[in-house]
Design an enzyme around this catalytic site. Structure first.
Site, PDB file in Angstrom:
ATOM      1  N   ILE A 155      26.126  40.483  26.112  1.00  0.00           N
ATOM      2  CA  ILE A 155      26.344  40.770  27.529  1.00  0.00           C
ATOM      3  C   ILE A 155      25.548  41.998  27.950  1.00  0.00           C
ATOM      4  O   ILE A 155      24.904  42.004  29.015  1.00  0.00           O
ATOM      5  CB  ILE A 155      27.841  40.957  27.814  1.00  0.00           C
ATOM      6  CG1 ILE A 155      28.591  39.641  27.541  1.00  0.00           C
ATOM      7  CG2 ILE A 155      28.068  41.402  29.253  1.00  0.00           C
ATOM      8  CD1 ILE A 155      30.101  39.776  27.583  1.00  0.00           C
ATOM      9  N   ASP A 174      24.587  52.167  21.479  1.00  0.00           N
ATOM     10  CA  ASP A 174      25.215  51.165  20.627  1.00  0.00           C
ATOM     11  C   ASP A 174      25.077  51.643  19.185  1.00  0.00           C
ATOM     12  O   ASP A 174      24.126  52.364  18.853  1.00  0.00           O
ATOM     13  CB  ASP A 174      24.549  49.793  20.805  1.00  0.00           C
ATOM     14  CG  ASP A 174      25.418  48.650  20.310  1.00  0.00           C
ATOM     15  OD1 ASP A 174      25.841  47.819  21.131  1.00  0.00           O
ATOM     16  OD2 ASP A 174      25.686  48.582  19.087  1.00  0.00           O
ATOM     17  N   CYS A 205      31.036  47.189  25.687  1.00  0.00           N
ATOM     18  CA  CYS A 205      31.371  47.307  24.262  1.00  0.00           C
ATOM     19  C   CYS A 205      32.762  46.738  24.005  1.00  0.00           C
ATOM     20  O   CYS A 205      33.577  46.621  24.923  1.00  0.00           O
ATOM     21  CB  CYS A 205      31.310  48.771  23.816  1.00  0.00           C
ATOM     22  SG  CYS A 205      32.371  49.876  24.769  1.00  0.00           S
ATOM     23  N   PRO A 206      33.052  46.355  22.767  1.00  0.00           N
ATOM     24  CA  PRO A 206      34.396  45.847  22.452  1.00  0.00           C
ATOM     25  C   PRO A 206      35.417  46.970  22.426  1.00  0.00           C
ATOM     26  O   PRO A 206      35.065  48.155  22.341  1.00  0.00           O
ATOM     27  CB  PRO A 206      34.209  45.238  21.052  1.00  0.00           C
ATOM     28  CG  PRO A 206      33.078  46.015  20.453  1.00  0.00           C
ATOM     29  CD  PRO A 206      32.158  46.341  21.593  1.00  0.00           C
ATOM     30  N   THR A 232      33.563  45.644  32.855  1.00  0.00           N
ATOM     31  CA  THR A 232      33.821  44.207  32.772  1.00  0.00           C
ATOM     32  C   THR A 232      34.129  43.809  31.325  1.00  0.00           C
ATOM     33  O   THR A 232      34.021  42.636  30.974  1.00  0.00           O
ATOM     34  CB  THR A 232      32.611  43.394  33.279  1.00  0.00           C
ATOM     35  OG1 THR A 232      31.436  43.817  32.576  1.00  0.00           O
ATOM     36  CG2 THR A 232      32.405  43.577  34.774  1.00  0.00           C
ATOM     37  N   SER A 233      34.512  44.773  30.502  1.00  0.00           N
ATOM     38  CA  SER A 233      34.718  44.512  29.080  1.00  0.00           C
ATOM     39  C   SER A 233      36.199  44.417  28.731  1.00  0.00           C
ATOM     40  O   SER A 233      36.769  43.328  28.692  1.00  0.00           O
ATOM     41  CB  SER A 233      34.029  45.579  28.235  1.00  0.00           C
ATOM     42  OG  SER A 233      34.121  45.270  26.857  1.00  0.00           O
ATOM     43  N   ARG A 234      36.841  45.547  28.469  1.00  0.00           N
ATOM     44  CA  ARG A 234      38.262  45.579  28.151  1.00  0.00           C
ATOM     45  C   ARG A 234      38.896  46.782  28.843  1.00  0.00           C
ATOM     46  O   ARG A 234      38.327  47.876  28.879  1.00  0.00           O
ATOM     47  CB  ARG A 234      38.494  45.658  26.636  1.00  0.00           C
ATOM     48  CG  ARG A 234      38.228  44.361  25.891  1.00  0.00           C
ATOM     49  CD  ARG A 234      39.256  43.295  26.250  1.00  0.00           C
ATOM     50  NE  ARG A 234      39.060  42.038  25.533  1.00  0.00           N
ATOM     51  CZ  ARG A 234      38.368  41.009  26.010  1.00  0.00           C
ATOM     52  NH1 ARG A 234      37.778  41.094  27.193  1.00  0.00           N
ATOM     53  NH2 ARG A 234      38.264  39.894  25.314  1.00  0.00           N
ATOM     54  N   ASP A 258      36.970  44.954  36.364  1.00  0.00           N
ATOM     55  CA  ASP A 258      37.399  43.557  36.274  1.00  0.00           C
ATOM     56  C   ASP A 258      38.493  43.422  35.218  1.00  0.00           C
ATOM     57  O   ASP A 258      39.035  42.346  35.023  1.00  0.00           O
ATOM     58  CB  ASP A 258      36.206  42.666  35.913  1.00  0.00           C
ATOM     59  CG  ASP A 258      36.547  41.191  35.916  1.00  0.00           C
ATOM     60  OD1 ASP A 258      37.045  40.699  36.940  1.00  0.00           O
ATOM     61  OD2 ASP A 258      36.338  40.540  34.864  1.00  0.00           O
ATOM     62  N   GLU A 263      46.798  44.858  32.193  1.00  0.00           N
ATOM     63  CA  GLU A 263      46.542  43.644  32.961  1.00  0.00           C
ATOM     64  C   GLU A 263      47.392  42.450  32.544  1.00  0.00           C
ATOM     65  O   GLU A 263      47.579  41.511  33.334  1.00  0.00           O
ATOM     66  CB  GLU A 263      45.065  43.250  32.866  1.00  0.00           C
ATOM     67  CG  GLU A 263      44.612  42.755  31.514  1.00  0.00           C
ATOM     68  CD  GLU A 263      43.163  42.269  31.554  1.00  0.00           C
ATOM     69  OE1 GLU A 263      42.942  41.085  31.289  1.00  0.00           O
ATOM     70  OE2 GLU A 263      42.264  43.079  31.853  1.00  0.00           O
ATOM     71  N   HIS A 295      39.867  39.948  36.195  1.00  0.00           N
ATOM     72  CA  HIS A 295      39.316  39.399  34.959  1.00  0.00           C
ATOM     73  C   HIS A 295      38.606  38.071  35.225  1.00  0.00           C
ATOM     74  O   HIS A 295      38.842  37.066  34.547  1.00  0.00           O
ATOM     75  CB  HIS A 295      40.411  39.215  33.901  1.00  0.00           C
ATOM     76  CG  HIS A 295      39.897  39.329  32.493  1.00  0.00           C
ATOM     77  ND1 HIS A 295      40.486  40.120  31.530  1.00  0.00           N
ATOM     78  CD2 HIS A 295      38.834  38.754  31.884  1.00  0.00           C
ATOM     79  CE1 HIS A 295      39.816  40.010  30.391  1.00  0.00           C
ATOM     80  NE2 HIS A 295      38.803  39.183  30.591  1.00  0.00           N
TER      81      HIS A 295
END
Length: 332
Positions: A155, A174, A205-206, A232-234, A258, A263, A295
């Site tokens: 992504i 990264d 990133c995760p 837009t990840s977590r 997002d 959530e 989401h």
């Protein structure tokens, strides 16, 4: 194979149902999320198909294993909501969809950036009331701005390719640098330098113990005044309390999310007739420079088709004693 789905919505039934014509599995769909309250409803299933807000704790996995479940198929890329050590302990095979449509999420991040910047959502509402004034709608050129990309997996790479087209300077962070991105002009820098220089920071990133609350009071101090932050990840990447302070002090100029820390109590549900008991989300949505979506970054037809196809293929191969075609899809 009998597969029990949790957090299932009409579009899940549609896409998985159509693609299942090739596989011939038996499906059971539950709209509720998976957790201790519903796990005992799983009967005679070979597999459970779960999503981002399902709770696959050690106790839930133990019960699933005791009830004969052999496979856990995550129909998403993230897996921070599953106890992988417990899955190993109980002999469960776990797979995911590591790459469905990275462009879908990257394009949504861009949409949030442009909406916050050019205030198209406000302009839309104004002109419907025959108000054509431009006061309060001024934005800025993205061209020439410094864009910080945290995480350059599939992504993040897709997002970098998009932002190159806007003529931006691209900084990235990264643990593993991507040579193709470096060749294309993306500069990898320490995270502190990225925070210090970026006009826009986009998170890709995760969520791990190391990245939990990556955006916090201390890292916000490193950022430019009026910085734009897009997530837009977590949700757990952002410390909500710290961001609220940053918005109040006007240090954060724009925030697009997002995803949200809490959530699972809100997203993917129609709560329009409900009084929300989450004060933080209410506060966030009260700021004129905050954009919240539920989401939906992944939510394109292409992405849903790829998610369904990959998930069912993963289960089919595991049931035959084979590993998924993409090695990154197999977690346990």
């Amino acid at each position: 194979m009998k597969v029990t789905f949790f957090s299932a919505k009409p579009y899940d039934k549609d896409f998985f149902g159509r693609l299942n014509e090739t596989f011939g599995f038996d499906f059971i769909f539950y709209e509720t999320h998976l957790g201790p309250h519903i796990v005992n409803a799983v009967e005679e299933s070979d597999a459970v198909c779960a999503f981002v807000n399902d709770k696959l704790t050690a106790e839930v996995l133990r019960i699933l294993a005791d009830r004969g479940v052999k496979y856990i198929a995550m129909r998403c890329a993230g897996f921070n909501n599953i106890d992988l050590d417990a899955a190993r302990q109980y002999g469960l095979r776990v797979c995911r969809v590591p790459a469905y449509s990275p462009e879908a999420v990257a394009e949504h991040a861009l949409a949030m950036m442009l909406t916050l910047n050019r205030k198209t959502h406000k302009a839309y509402n104004r002109v419907r009331e025959q108000n054509f004034s431009l006061n309060g709608l001024m934005g800025f050129n993205l061209h020439g701005k410094v864009i910080g990309i945290v995480g350059t997996g599939n992504i993040g790479k897709a997002f970098a390719r998009i932002m190159r087209g806007f003529g931006c300077e691209l900084l990235a962070y990264d643990l593993y640098e991507d040579d193709a991105l470096k060749t294309a002009g993306v500069k990898y820098v320490p995270l502190s330098q990225l925070f210090n220089r970026a006009d826009v920071i986009s998170l890709h990133c995760p969520l791990t113990p190391d990245t939990n609350h990556l955006i916090n009071r201390e890292t916000l101090k490193l950022m430019k005044p009026r910085v734009m932050i897009i997530n837009t990840s977590r949700g757990g990447l952002i410390d909500t309390a710290a961001v609220l302070e940053g918005l109040r002090s006007k240090h954060i100029g724009y925030l697009g999310i997002d995803v949200y820390e809490q959530e699972e109590k809100l997203f993917f549900r129609d709560l329009s007739q409900t009084i929300l008991d989450d004060d933080a989300i209410q506060l966030l949505m009260s700021f004129p420079n905050v954009l919240v979506t539920g989401h939906q970054a992944f939510f394109t037809a292409e992405a849903l088709e790829e998610i369904a196809s990959t998930t069912l293929t993963n289960l089919s191969r595991l049931s035959q004693g084979l590993e998924p075609e993409n090695p990154a899809a197999l977690l346990v």
